[in-house]
Design an enzyme around this catalytic site. Structure first.
Site, mmCIF file in Angstrom:
data_model
loop_
_atom_site.group_PDB
_atom_site.id
_atom_site.type_symbol
_atom_site.label_atom_id
_atom_site.label_comp_id
_atom_site.label_asym_id
_atom_site.label_seq_id
_atom_site.Cartn_x
_atom_site.Cartn_y
_atom_site.Cartn_z
ATOM 1 N N ASP A 133 2.379 31.360 -10.220
ATOM 2 C CA ASP A 133 3.310 32.425 -10.645
ATOM 3 C C ASP A 133 4.229 31.949 -11.768
ATOM 4 O OD1 ASP A 133 4.940 30.695 -9.170
ATOM 5 O OD2 ASP A 133 5.766 32.249 -7.863
ATOM 6 N N GLU A 134 4.287 30.615 -12.000
ATOM 7 C CA GLU A 134 5.221 30.097 -13.018
ATOM 8 C C GLU A 134 4.845 30.547 -14.425
ATOM 9 O OE1 GLU A 134 6.625 26.132 -12.633
ATOM 10 O OE2 GLU A 134 6.689 26.242 -10.449
ATOM 11 N N TYR A 157 4.549 22.272 -17.754
ATOM 12 C CA TYR A 157 3.556 22.580 -16.713
ATOM 13 C C TYR A 157 3.127 24.041 -16.807
ATOM 14 C CZ TYR A 157 1.857 24.166 -12.157
ATOM 15 O OH TYR A 157 1.125 24.770 -11.164
ATOM 16 N N LYS A 161 -0.512 25.778 -17.722
ATOM 17 C CA LYS A 161 -1.257 26.668 -16.816
ATOM 18 C C LYS A 161 -1.479 28.032 -17.492
ATOM 19 C CE LYS A 161 -2.505 26.063 -13.097
ATOM 20 N NZ LYS A 161 -3.735 25.471 -12.510
HETATM 21 P P1 NAD Z 1 -1.951 18.507 -6.364
HETATM 22 O O1 NAD Z 1 -1.203 17.810 -7.437
HETATM 23 O O2 NAD Z 1 -1.592 18.262 -4.946
HETATM 24 O O3 NAD Z 1 -3.503 18.205 -6.495
HETATM 25 C C1 NAD Z 1 -4.160 18.191 -7.743
HETATM 26 C C2 NAD Z 1 -5.505 17.500 -7.553
HETATM 27 O O4 NAD Z 1 -6.181 17.516 -8.819
HETATM 28 C C3 NAD Z 1 -5.387 16.041 -7.110
HETATM 29 O O5 NAD Z 1 -6.289 15.778 -6.061
HETATM 30 C C4 NAD Z 1 -5.742 15.266 -8.362
HETATM 31 O O6 NAD Z 1 -6.323 14.002 -8.092
HETATM 32 C C5 NAD Z 1 -6.705 16.208 -9.056
HETATM 33 N N1 NAD Z 1 -6.761 15.986 -10.509
HETATM 34 C C6 NAD Z 1 -5.693 15.867 -11.351
HETATM 35 N N2 NAD Z 1 -6.123 15.616 -12.608
HETATM 36 C C7 NAD Z 1 -7.483 15.622 -12.556
HETATM 37 C C8 NAD Z 1 -8.510 15.440 -13.535
HETATM 38 N N3 NAD Z 1 -8.207 15.200 -14.815
HETATM 39 N N4 NAD Z 1 -9.798 15.523 -13.138
HETATM 40 C C9 NAD Z 1 -10.115 15.749 -11.839
HETATM 41 N N5 NAD Z 1 -9.196 15.902 -10.863
HETATM 42 C C10 NAD Z 1 -7.887 15.847 -11.226
HETATM 43 O O7 NAD Z 1 -1.853 20.063 -6.723
HETATM 44 P P2 NAD Z 1 -1.743 21.327 -5.762
HETATM 45 O O8 NAD Z 1 -0.320 21.570 -5.466
HETATM 46 O O9 NAD Z 1 -2.730 21.191 -4.664
HETATM 47 O O10 NAD Z 1 -2.214 22.473 -6.772
HETATM 48 C C11 NAD Z 1 -3.596 22.792 -6.905
HETATM 49 C C12 NAD Z 1 -3.753 23.918 -7.909
HETATM 50 O O11 NAD Z 1 -3.025 25.059 -7.463
HETATM 51 C C13 NAD Z 1 -3.193 23.588 -9.299
HETATM 52 O O12 NAD Z 1 -4.042 24.156 -10.245
HETATM 53 C C14 NAD Z 1 -1.824 24.247 -9.320
HETATM 54 O O13 NAD Z 1 -1.466 24.607 -10.622
HETATM 55 C C15 NAD Z 1 -2.085 25.466 -8.458
HETATM 56 N N6 NAD Z 1 -0.918 25.995 -7.733
HETATM 57 C C16 NAD Z 1 -0.126 25.174 -6.964
HETATM 58 C C17 NAD Z 1 0.923 25.718 -6.229
HETATM 59 C C18 NAD Z 1 1.797 24.872 -5.331
HETATM 60 O O14 NAD Z 1 2.777 25.391 -4.762
HETATM 61 N N7 NAD Z 1 1.519 23.602 -5.127
HETATM 62 C C19 NAD Z 1 1.181 27.097 -6.300
HETATM 63 C C20 NAD Z 1 0.363 27.889 -7.119
HETATM 64 C C21 NAD Z 1 -0.694 27.330 -7.812
HETATM 65 O O1 DAU Z 2 5.593 28.502 -8.026
HETATM 66 C C1 DAU Z 2 4.426 27.759 -7.882
HETATM 67 C C2 DAU Z 2 4.675 26.319 -8.266
HETATM 68 O O2 DAU Z 2 5.446 25.727 -7.208
HETATM 69 C C3 DAU Z 2 3.410 25.524 -8.506
HETATM 70 O O3 DAU Z 2 2.707 26.077 -9.586
HETATM 71 C C4 DAU Z 2 3.728 24.052 -8.772
HETATM 72 O O4 DAU Z 2 2.532 23.308 -8.907
HETATM 73 C C5 DAU Z 2 4.526 23.515 -7.604
HETATM 74 O O5 DAU Z 2 4.892 22.171 -7.840
HETATM 75 C C6 DAU Z 2 5.761 24.372 -7.366
HETATM 76 O O6 DAU Z 2 6.709 24.211 -8.453
HETATM 77 P P1 DAU Z 2 8.288 24.102 -8.202
HETATM 78 O O7 DAU Z 2 8.901 23.439 -9.361
HETATM 79 O O8 DAU Z 2 8.841 25.406 -7.772
HETATM 80 O O9 DAU Z 2 8.265 23.126 -6.889
HETATM 81 P P2 DAU Z 2 9.192 21.890 -6.498
HETATM 82 O O10 DAU Z 2 8.883 21.565 -5.076
HETATM 83 O O11 DAU Z 2 9.150 20.810 -7.499
HETATM 84 O O12 DAU Z 2 10.664 22.529 -6.543
HETATM 85 C C7 DAU Z 2 11.013 23.650 -5.746
HETATM 86 C C8 DAU Z 2 12.453 24.016 -6.088
HETATM 87 O O13 DAU Z 2 13.329 22.982 -5.604
HETATM 88 C C9 DAU Z 2 12.737 24.120 -7.565
HETATM 89 O O14 DAU Z 2 13.716 25.125 -7.778
HETATM 90 C C10 DAU Z 2 13.329 22.756 -7.942
HETATM 91 C C11 DAU Z 2 14.053 22.365 -6.674
HETATM 92 N N1 DAU Z 2 14.087 20.916 -6.361
HETATM 93 C C12 DAU Z 2 12.938 20.208 -6.422
HETATM 94 C C13 DAU Z 2 12.921 18.857 -6.101
HETATM 95 C C14 DAU Z 2 11.646 18.057 -6.199
HETATM 96 C C15 DAU Z 2 15.285 20.333 -5.951
HETATM 97 O O15 DAU Z 2 16.326 21.001 -5.862
HETATM 98 N N2 DAU Z 2 15.260 19.004 -5.624
HETATM 99 C C16 DAU Z 2 14.121 18.239 -5.703
HETATM 100 O O16 DAU Z 2 14.186 17.007 -5.413
#
Ligand code: NAD
Ligand code: DAU
Length: 348
Positions: A133-134, A157, A161
């Site tokens: 959603d970012e 980031y 995306k």
């Molecule tokens: P993550 O960082 O936990 O995992 C990413 C994985 O991709 C890892 O296993 C890493 O080793 C692999 N990777 C990174 N670079 C690579 C490369 N060059 N080649 C092959 N593998 C590689 O991420 P996540 O939080 O599980 O997110 C997964 C997907 O979902 C991402 O595309 C992210 O943008 C999307 N997403 C994440 C969130 C969230 O809240 N975490 C929300 C919405 C969308």
């Molecule tokens: O919205 C989806 C996204 O959510 C994904 O696309 C990203 O991959 C995922 O990392 C996540 O991004 P955020 O930046 O929202 O997640 P994060 O856990 O880093 O931070 C959540 C919120 O908390 C954000 O407002 C920043 C704040 N934060 C984060 C950290 C790590 C703090 O206040 N303290 C912290 O130490």
């Protein structure tokens, strides 16, 4: 129908839940997990299914175009579910180019290979891109992101995306590829790498360390249980029409400071501490540069068209998550000490 599906990033947080779900629910499919095993990739996330007959792991980098081309030539996949990415906003502020390479170039490498080897048969080959959603930027106090919200990314980031989403749509429009994109809000749950807010706070509270809250803690995120996201990906992969986009979210907005206070209460109870003692660990620190104020996702389309809704209330999910981290101390210890990476250096 038996399908051979390439899931990228399957050793990461969300990817491991998606791999597990597909391996368990679709015994006729062959699931090939391609992952570079960066700091965020951990095969311990998949230990329960690693010996399944319908699962294979391949270590590799999506940025390496010759490797990806050869992989598609050799393996003849029927579909791709693409999750591999650099995912942490704070790291993107320090090293933007890593995000361009994996998130943009890596995605285009996969699209190029799919285009080359699927050319005569696009309608039967699906490229599913998992996004965030970012890409929509930030909201004020009101409103929600819909699938029609204009892209307005602010961090390296989210810019990377957004770019990858545009490439996926461009390959659908230009070459007629069968693509689907979903944009999801913040996930939480088991196997979440402890650099992200919730697992970082759990780990710090457990170890009596300060819990860093950026700015005044007033930024708002919408939180979704990771297994609900994996179920959404399953539903969308199997049912969406080509070219569609779906927003996925929890209808569950929390101000960071309120979330951290709730977590502190849960941790006090679970660790048998005096009520209020974990809250004393909260430490307000310098805000993240370009910090988006508020995300809120309208996932009505997914609910209306494909019948998906979140299954878990946040308080229940957060408690389950805390229980998981407290029961999996070894996983947390290996991840935070970096020991898991030394293990892979020996194995692969
Ligand atoms: P993550 O960082 O936990 O995992 C990413 C994985 O991709 C890892 O296993 C890493 O080793 C692999 N990777 C990174 N670079 C690579 C490369 N060059 N080649 C092959 N593998 C590689 O991420 P996540 O939080 O599980 O997110 C997964 C997907 O979902 C991402 O595309 C992210 O943008 C999307 N997403 C994440 C969130 C969230 O809240 N975490 C929300 C919405 C969308
Ligand atoms: O919205 C989806 C996204 O959510 C994904 O696309 C990203 O991959 C995922 O990392 C996540 O991004 P955020 O930046 O929202 O997640 P994060 O856990 O880093 O931070 C959540 C919120 O908390 C954000 O407002 C920043 C704040 N934060 C984060 C950290 C790590 C703090 O206040 N303290 C912290 O130490």
């Amino acid at each position: 129908m038996a399908l051979k599906i390439l899931i990228t990033g399957g050793a990461g947080f969300i990817g491991s839940h998606v791999v597990r779900r597909f391996v368990k629910n679709y015994p006729d499919y062959l699931i090939v997990n391609l992952d570079k095993l960066t700091y965020a990739g951990n095969l311990a996330n998949l230990i329960d299914i690693e010996n399944s007959s319908n699962y294979r792991f391949i270590k590799g980098d999506i940025v390496d175009s010759s490797f990806i081309d050869k992989l598609f030539e050799d393996e003849r996949f029927d579909a791709v579910v693409h999750l591999a990415a650099e995912s942490h906003v704070d790291r993107s502020i320090v090293s933007p180019l890593d995000f361009v390479m994996t998130n943009v170039v890596g995605t285009v490498n996969l699209l190029n290979a799919a285009r080359k080897y699927w050319k005569s048969n696009y309608e039967n080959k699906r490229f599913y891109h998992v996004s965030t959603d970012e890409v929509y930027g930030t909201l004020g106090e009101d409103g929600m992101f819909t699938e029609d919200t204009a892209y307005d990314p602010h961090s390296p980031y989210s810019a990377s995306k957004a770019s990858s989403d545009h490439f996926v749509r461009a390959y659908a429009d230009t070459y007629g590829m069968n693509t689907v994109i979903s944009n999801c809000s913040n996930n939480y749950g088991s196997f979440h790498f402890p650099e992200k807010l919730i697992p970082l706070a759990i780990n710090n509270i457990k170890n009596n360390k300060p819990v860093p809250v950026y700015g005044k803690g007033e930024n708002i995120r919408d939180w979704l249980w990771v297994e609900d996201h994996a179920r959404a990906i399953d539903v969308i992969f199997h049912n969406a029409k080509s070219g569609e986009t779906y927003n996925v979210g929890g209808h569950n907005e929390w101000k960071n400071i309120d979330l951290i206070r709730l977590l502190c209460n849960i941790m006090d109870q679970k660790l048998g501490r005096e009520p209020g003692s974990s809250e004393k660990l909260i430490s307000f620190v310098t805000d993240r540069a370009g910090h988006d104020l508020r995300y809120a996702i309208d996932s009505t389309k997914l609910q209306r068209e494909l019948g998906w809704t979140p299954s878990l209330q946040f308080e229940e999910g957060l408690e389950k998550t805390v229980d998981w981290y407290l029961a999996n101390e070894e996983w947390l210890e290996n991840v935070t000490s970096g020991n898991y990476q030394k293990y892979y250096e020996d194995q692969y």
